[in-house]
Design a protein around this motif. Structure first.
Motif, PDB file in Angstrom:
ATOM      1  N   ARG A  92      37.583  53.157  39.981  1.00  0.00           N
ATOM      2  CA  ARG A  92      38.516  52.090  40.317  1.00  0.00           C
ATOM      3  C   ARG A  92      38.386  51.330  41.657  1.00  0.00           C
ATOM      4  O   ARG A  92      37.945  52.255  42.735  1.00  0.00           O
ATOM      5  N   ILE A  93      38.406  50.283  42.032  1.00  0.00           N
ATOM      6  CA  ILE A  93      38.519  49.353  43.212  1.00  0.00           C
ATOM      7  C   ILE A  93      39.740  48.871  43.414  1.00  0.00           C
ATOM      8  O   ILE A  93      40.320  47.954  42.436  1.00  0.00           O
ATOM      9  N   THR A  94      40.484  49.068  44.641  1.00  0.00           N
ATOM     10  CA  THR A  94      41.641  48.273  44.743  1.00  0.00           C
ATOM     11  C   THR A  94      41.428  47.340  45.904  1.00  0.00           C
ATOM     12  O   THR A  94      40.948  47.625  46.835  1.00  0.00           O
ATOM     13  N   LEU A  95      41.781  45.981  45.688  1.00  0.00           N
ATOM     14  CA  LEU A  95      41.583  45.238  46.821  1.00  0.00           C
ATOM     15  C   LEU A  95      42.563  44.128  47.200  1.00  0.00           C
ATOM     16  O   LEU A  95      43.513  43.972  46.333  1.00  0.00           O
ATOM     17  N   SER A 109      44.434  42.926  43.782  1.00  0.00           N
ATOM     18  CA  SER A 109      43.620  43.168  42.378  1.00  0.00           C
ATOM     19  C   SER A 109      43.358  44.761  42.261  1.00  0.00           C
ATOM     20  O   SER A 109      43.032  45.298  43.079  1.00  0.00           O
ATOM     21  N   VAL A 110      43.429  45.464  41.089  1.00  0.00           N
ATOM     22  CA  VAL A 110      42.878  46.653  40.592  1.00  0.00           C
ATOM     23  C   VAL A 110      41.944  46.316  39.576  1.00  0.00           C
ATOM     24  O   VAL A 110      42.218  45.790  38.530  1.00  0.00           O
ATOM     25  N   THR A 126      45.510  41.414  38.410  1.00  0.00           N
ATOM     26  CA  THR A 126      45.850  40.949  39.685  1.00  0.00           C
ATOM     27  C   THR A 126      47.340  40.697  39.690  1.00  0.00           C
ATOM     28  O   THR A 126      47.867  40.128  38.725  1.00  0.00           O
ATOM     29  N   VAL A 127      47.879  41.048  40.711  1.00  0.00           N
ATOM     30  CA  VAL A 127      49.242  40.712  40.971  1.00  0.00           C
ATOM     31  C   VAL A 127      49.709  39.751  42.163  1.00  0.00           C
ATOM     32  O   VAL A 127      49.176  40.137  43.176  1.00  0.00           O
TER      33      VAL A 127
END
Length: 168
Positions: A92-95, A109-110, A126-127
């Motif tokens: 996982r990458i969260t940005l 975005s996750v 994406t939120v």
């Protein structure tokens, strides 16, 4: 399976602000994950069809940032900024993504990387801060089509790497 408890309430409060794009990529999850971690990879596939990317700064670590310019096929330049808020290799990458640091309209975005057969299912969730910003991204900037094109370019790039047997 339906979401329950905390997940259900989070999903229901963000559904009208979300864009979710997913694709199965024919390559191992570690390689697909790596394609997001190094400029030499990102510069080869990032962005919708016809776009190229010039990196100004890149530091892949929690708290690090990627500052870049996306060059549109019509010559328009789009200044972009991403900060990594969570990195869990190779899952996982969260940005946070905006036009500049502290952009009040930045979105989160996750990216999840799930093994699927011999490939990897990549999901980008994406939120946006508001429904209006989500709608503007989808309608004015064609975020859904652009996201799908970007993942298509990633898939083609990974296929090329796998075919050549170059994984580093």
């Amino acid at each position: 399976m339906a979401a329950t408890g905390r997940d259900a309430s989070v999903q229901s409060t963000t559904a009208d602000r979300e864009i979710v794009i997913a694709r199965v990529i024919n390559g191992p999850r570690e390689l697909v994950f790596e394609a997001f971690t190094e400029v030499r990879h990102l510069s080869r596939w990032w962005g919708p069809e016809g776009f190229t990317t010039t990196t100004r700064a890149f530091e892949f670590r929690v708290g690090g940032a990627w500052e870049f310019v996306m060059h549109g096929p019509d010559g328009t330049d789009f200044r972009e900024w991403i900060s990594w808020t969570e990195i869990v290799p190779p899952e996982r990458i969260t940005l946070r993504h905006g036009e500049f640091r502290d952009d009040p309209e930045a979105f989160e975005s996750v990216l999840t990387f799930l093994p699927e057969g011999a490939g990897t299912r990549l999901e980008m969730r994406t939120v946006f801060p508001t429904k209006e910003l989500r709608d503007e991204a989808a309608e004015k900037y064609h975020a859904i089509e652009g996201g799908q094109q970007t993942l298509d370019k990633l898939a083609a790039y990974i296929t090329e790497i796998v075919r050549k047997g170059v994984e580093g």
